[in-house]
Design a protein around this motif. Sequence first.
Motif, PDB file in Angstrom:
ATOM      1  N   UNK A  31       9.236   2.517  12.536  1.00 28.10           N
ATOM      2  CA  UNK A  31       9.882   3.755  12.092  1.00 28.10           C
ATOM      3  C   UNK A  31       8.946   4.967  12.060  1.00 28.10           C
ATOM      4  N   UNK A  32       7.675   4.775  11.728  1.00 31.55           N
ATOM      5  CA  UNK A  32       6.738   5.901  11.732  1.00 31.55           C
ATOM      6  C   UNK A  32       6.534   6.414  13.152  1.00 31.55           C
ATOM      7  N   UNK A  33       6.441   5.494  14.111  1.00 29.19           N
ATOM      8  CA  UNK A  33       6.279   5.900  15.512  1.00 29.19           C
ATOM      9  C   UNK A  33       7.522   6.649  15.983  1.00 29.19           C
ATOM     10  N   UNK A  34       8.692   6.175  15.596  1.00 30.14           N
ATOM     11  CA  UNK A  34       9.945   6.832  15.971  1.00 30.14           C
ATOM     12  C   UNK A  34       9.993   8.249  15.381  1.00 30.14           C
ATOM     13  N   UNK A  35       9.608   8.395  14.106  1.00 29.91           N
ATOM     14  CA  UNK A  35       9.596   9.721  13.472  1.00 29.91           C
ATOM     15  C   UNK A  35       8.633  10.646  14.199  1.00 29.91           C
ATOM     16  N   UNK A  36       7.464  10.133  14.564  1.00 30.58           N
ATOM     17  CA  UNK A  36       6.497  10.939  15.321  1.00 30.58           C
ATOM     18  C   UNK A  36       7.038  11.349  16.678  1.00 30.58           C
ATOM     19  N   UNK A  37       7.747  10.442  17.332  1.00 29.88           N
ATOM     20  CA  UNK A  37       8.345  10.759  18.639  1.00 29.88           C
ATOM     21  C   UNK A  37       9.441  11.807  18.490  1.00 29.88           C
TER      22      UNK A  37
END
Length: 159
Positions: free
Chosen positions: A77-83
Motif C-alpha cells: 500500500x505504501x508503494x501504491x500511494x507513492x505511485x
Amino acid sequence: MPIDGESGPRITEVPVEGIDPETWRRRIVVGVDGSHGSRRALLWAAHEAKERALCLDVVSVWEDPSAEPAAALRDDPLRVAGERLKQALDALIRAGDVPDHVITAPVHGPPGSRLVERARDARLLVLGTTSISAPEHPGGIGAYCLRHSTTPIVFVPTA
C-alpha cells in the motif's frame, strides 16, 4: 521538475511534522487516489493555489492490508500511494498549471481522518466526487470530511 536552487516550481515530499508554520497556514490540501475525480480535483486545486500564491499539498492516504488471506496478494500500500502521487504530479506537470510550491506525502491511516488532520488550518481541502453517474455525491470519505473538518471543503465534480 526543478530542484531547490533552480527557478520554477519546487516539489518536495514533506511529512506533516516537517511543514513549517507559515506554509502550514498557506496551503490548499488535495487528496488523490488515482481516480478520475481526484485528478480533476488536483487540477482545480493546483490552479487555485497558483492564483492565490499558496502551497499545494498533494496527499495520498494508505492503509495497512487487512488480515484476510487475499490481502497478502495485494500490492504494497505504501508503494501504491507513492505511485499515485507520482502519477498525480506527472498529470499536473503535463497540464502546465503548477504552483510555485508543491509538497506531497503518502499518509498512513484511515483516509477520512488523515485528510482532516492534514488539512487542519489549511485554506481549503479539495476532493473529487465519486463517479460520473453521481457527480454531486462526495462519497464516504468526502462525507466523513464534511462532518469532521473545520477547513472549508471544495468538491470537484467528475463531469
